[in-house]
Design a protein around this motif. Structure first.
Motif, short mmCIF file in Angstrom:
data_model
loop_
_atom_site.label_atom_id
_atom_site.label_comp_id
_atom_site.label_asym_id
_atom_site.label_seq_id
_atom_site.Cartn_x
_atom_site.Cartn_y
_atom_site.Cartn_z
N SER A 11 0.86 -1.17 0.00
CA SER A 11 0.00 0.00 0.00
C SER A 11 0.90 1.23 0.00
O SER A 11 1.98 1.22 0.59
N SER A 12 0.45 2.28 -0.69
CA SER A 12 1.13 3.58 -0.63
C SER A 12 0.05 4.60 -0.31
O SER A 12 -0.33 5.42 -1.14
N SER A 13 -0.47 4.52 0.91
CA SER A 13 -1.72 5.19 1.26
C SER A 13 -1.65 6.09 2.48
O SER A 13 -2.66 6.69 2.85
N ILE A 14 -0.50 6.17 3.12
CA ILE A 14 -0.39 6.98 4.34
C ILE A 14 0.46 8.20 4.06
O ILE A 14 1.56 8.10 3.53
N PHE A 15 -0.09 9.34 4.42
CA PHE A 15 0.60 10.62 4.24
C PHE A 15 1.07 11.08 5.61
O PHE A 15 0.26 11.50 6.44
N PRO A 16 2.38 11.00 5.91
CA PRO A 16 2.84 11.45 7.23
C PRO A 16 2.41 12.88 7.50
O PRO A 16 2.44 13.75 6.62
N GLY A 17 2.00 13.13 8.72
CA GLY A 17 1.47 14.44 9.07
C GLY A 17 0.11 14.29 9.73
O GLY A 17 -0.28 13.19 10.15
N PRO A 18 -0.65 15.36 9.82
CA PRO A 18 -1.93 15.33 10.56
C PRO A 18 -2.90 14.26 10.08
O PRO A 18 -3.58 13.62 10.89
#
Length: 290
Positions: A153-160
């Motif tokens: 998966s490439s589904s998580i955006f680091p940050g809020p």
């Protein structure tokens, strides 16, 4: 003194293939029931992307909606024929934390089937619409993806939007789940600065963005860049009722996007996601607890 110059760091190029009316900004303005009545622009714009990549001599990953594959199977075949990686963006561009595990399972299986049927290749990569996977709100997502036959998966955006601190490197959020390849970011004190594409890329001067990506590479990390076909379509329809903030976020820099992409493609070395992160994807999953 002679010798071979070190190879340039390899970064991953990716495209989220969805039409202009499927953008989350329009979720409250364009009902899903109207999608089939609206002018489709995704095939023409995606073919422009294919031409852009062909001129630059690079291959990329096309995270494609099953909805698009169902209506444009010839486009899917041409993506594969050009040597690109075909991956899934789900079926109907619904945010994962809103639909729950059961509907998510149905969505990703349906998308995988349609993409594989059209492209004639295995589809093992996934990206959630609007990066709507995170360990807090969707702790089951990575295991469900593994059940459905995905590898990463490439589904998580680091940050809020990640719901809390997450690693910047590839990791496995669930012991029985797929590997997560998070979108590229830089930690600057308590802040997490996106270096991944999309709206922030359009809003950032090219020299600054390039410098930030080079810093990521200098840290020994490989970047993941993404954009959408509608981002090279400045003449797409305008929808009444869009707030000033969303309108600015959506349309900012669209006329400059294609030439800026061409410049970016020449400034760095690029490959599909599965090729850039092959070592992580080849590693065996941890054994199940007894």
């Amino acid at each position: 003194m002679s010798g071979t110059a070190p190879a340039a760091p390899l970064n991953a190029m990716s495209i989220d293939v969805e039409d202009w009316f499927q953008v989350q900004n329009y979720a409250g303005l364009i009902p899903r029931a109207r999608w089939d009545s609206l002018p489709r622009r995704v095939e023409e714009r995606t073919r422009e992307v294919l031409d852009l990549f062909a001129r630059a001599g690079i291959r990329a990953t096309f995270f494609t909606l099953g909805w698009v594959a169902e209506r444009h199977p010839g486009l899917i075949r041409d993506i594969v024929a050009a040597g690109h990686e075909l991956a899934s963006h789900g079926y109907g561009h619904e945010r994962v934390f809103e639909i729950g595990a059961d509907r998510f399972r149905e969505d990703i299986r349906r998308a995988k089937h349609l993409l594989e049927q059209a492209g004639g290749v295995a589809v093992t990569g996934y990206r959630a619409p609007t990066f709507s996977v995170n360990p807090t709100a969707t702790p089951w997502a990575h295991a469900v993806l593994a059940e459905a036959g995905y590898r990463y998966s490439s589904s998580i955006f680091p940050g809020p939007r990640a719901g809390g601190p997450v690693p910047l490197q590839p990791w496995r959020p669930h012991p029985d789940g797929v590997v997560e390849l998070p979108m590229t970011a830089l930690r600057l004190g308590p802040a997490c600065l996106p270096v991944s594409g999309g709206g922030p890329f359009r809003a950032t001067p090219h020299p600054l963005f390039a410098a930030l990506l080079r810093r990521v590479n200098a840290e020994g990390r490989r970047g993941i860049f993404y954009f959408h076909p509608w981002e090279i379509d400045p003449d797409q329809p305008r929808v009444p009722g869009l707030s000033a903030t969303k309108r600015l976020r959506h349309f900012l820099g669209l006329r400059r996007m294609a030439p800026r992409l061409a410049r970016l493609l020449g400034d760095f070395a690029w490959a599909p996601v599965e090729a850039v992160f092959a070592p992580e994807l080849a590693a065996p999953a941890p054994a199940r607890a007894a």
